[in-house]
Enzyme design. Structure first.
Site, PDB file in Angstrom:
ATOM      1  N   TYR A   1      41.831  44.659  42.649  1.00  0.00           N
ATOM      2  CA  TYR A   1      40.993  44.670  41.447  1.00  0.00           C
ATOM      3  C   TYR A   1      41.744  45.271  40.269  1.00  0.00           C
ATOM      4  CZ  TYR A   1      36.816  45.256  38.544  1.00  0.00           C
ATOM      5  OH  TYR A   1      35.902  45.194  37.515  1.00  0.00           O
TER       6      TYR A   1
ATOM      7  N   ASN B   1      33.671  36.239  32.330  1.00  0.00           N
ATOM      8  CA  ASN B   1      32.946  37.384  32.868  1.00  0.00           C
ATOM      9  C   ASN B   1      33.043  37.500  34.389  1.00  0.00           C
ATOM     10  OD1 ASN B   1      30.536  39.349  33.159  1.00  0.00           O
ATOM     11  ND2 ASN B   1      29.796  37.494  34.175  1.00  0.00           N
TER      12      ASN B   1
ATOM     13  N   THR C   1      25.205  46.659  38.726  1.00  0.00           N
ATOM     14  CA  THR C   1      25.217  45.278  39.210  1.00  0.00           C
ATOM     15  C   THR C   1      25.494  45.240  40.711  1.00  0.00           C
ATOM     16  OG1 THR C   1      27.593  45.050  38.821  1.00  0.00           O
ATOM     17  CG2 THR C   1      26.116  44.504  36.980  1.00  0.00           C
TER      18      THR C   1
ATOM     19  N   LYS D   1      42.859  43.030  36.927  1.00  0.00           N
ATOM     20  CA  LYS D   1      42.320  43.385  35.617  1.00  0.00           C
ATOM     21  C   LYS D   1      43.440  43.818  34.664  1.00  0.00           C
ATOM     22  CE  LYS D   1      38.025  42.398  36.145  1.00  0.00           C
ATOM     23  NZ  LYS D   1      37.439  41.256  35.399  1.00  0.00           N
TER      24      LYS D   1
END
Length: 239
Positions: free
Chosen positions: A143, A76, A180, A147
C-alpha cells in the site's frame, strides 16, 4: 455541463462522490467492480485488478463522455491488502495491489489526457493518495509503495502538462483517515502483520475518523477551487 469519472464508485468515498455530484446534476460515470444501481449515473462494471478490463472500461468511458465545460477524473479506487510484513505476504496479492492502486490510475490518466488533448476546457485529474505514500508503515509495504507511486506519477504528469497546448491539472491528495471498509479491514488484521493495529483501533474508538460523506463534500469543494493551487502533492486536512 460538467463531466466526472469516479473509480471505486460503489462504496466509501467514491459512492458519496457519485451521489453528491449526481445531486448537483453533473454528468457522472462511475466505475466499480460490482456496478452501481442509481438513477443518473452511467455505471461501468470493471475489476481494476485486471488491466484488460481497465482498457475496455476506458474505451467505454470516452465513448460516453459528452461535450462539457469541464472534465474531471477521480482515481479513488484502492485496496489496503496485502497486510503483512514483506516476506510473509502472497505474491498474487502484491500483483493485485499494484494493479488496483497504481496501474489503473496510470492507465486511466493516460487515456484521459490522450482523449482530451485537443479539447480546450477545464481538465482535472484527482488521484486519491494517502499519508502512507509519504511515510512508511510496517505491514503495508504494498500500500505504501503504490501510493508513493501515485504521488510521483502525479508529479511527472504535472511537469509534462506545463508545456501542453490545453493542459490537464493533476493533484495527488491524501484525504485523511476515513471510516470506510478499508479501515474495517485494517482493524481486523493481526498485530503480527500490522504492528500499529492498536493505534488504528483507537481512531475508531475515539471517534477520530472522518465520514465518507464529509470527505466527499470537502473533496468537491476543493475541486471547485483546485485551479488556485500550484502544488501537486496535497493533504485535504491542511486545506
Amino acid at each position: 455541463m460538467e463531466a466526472y469519472i469516479v473509480t471505486g464508485a460503489s462504496k466509501g468515498i467514491g459512492k458519496e462522490l457519485v451521489e453528491q455530484l449526481t445531486a448537483e446534476n453533473h454528468f457522472v460515470i462511475g466505475l466499480s467492480r460490482s456496478g452501481i444501481m442509481k438513477d443518473g449515473v452511467h455505471s461501468i462494471q470493471c475489476d481494476l485488478s485486471d488491466p484488460s478490463q481497465i482498457n475496455a472500461a476506458a474505451e467505454e468511458i470516452f465513448n460516453l463522455l459528452p461535450d462539457a465545460s469541464s472534465y474531471t477524473l477521480i482515481n479513488n479506487a484502492g485496496m489496503i491488502e496485502p497486510i503483512g510484513l514483506a516476506g510473509e505476504v502472497e505474491h498474487t496479492e502484491i500483483t493485485k495491489s499494484v494493479a488496483v492502486n497504481l496501474t489503473a490510475t496510470m492507465i486511466l490518466s493516460n487515456y484521459f489526457i490522450h482523449h482530451l488533448k485537443d479539447v480546450n476546457a477545464k481538465k482535472q485529474i484527482i488521484n486519491i493518495s494517502s499519508g502512507a505514500g509519504r511515510k512508511p508503515y510496517e505491514g503495508w509495504s504494498s500500500y505504501c509503495t503504490t501510493k508513493a507511486g501515485v504521488d510521483h506519477f502525479s508529479r511527472v504528469v504535472a511537469l509534462e502538462q506545463k508545456t501542453a497546448k490545453f493542459p490537464v491539472q493533476i493533484v495527488s491528495i491524501a484525504p485523511g483517515i476515513i471510516d470506510t471498509g478499508m479501515q474495517e479491514k485494517i482493524r481486523s488484521s493481526k498485530e503480527e502483520d500490522f504492528p500499529l493495529l492498536d493505534r488504528f483501533k483507537s481512531y475508531k474508538e475515539n471517534e477520530q475518523l472522518s465520514s465518507p460523506s464529509e470527505t466527499a463534500t470537502e473533496l468537491i469543494s476543493f475541486m471547485k477551487k483546485m485551479h488556485q493551487f500550484d502544488e501537486t502533492i496535497l493533504d485535504l486536512r491542511n486545506l
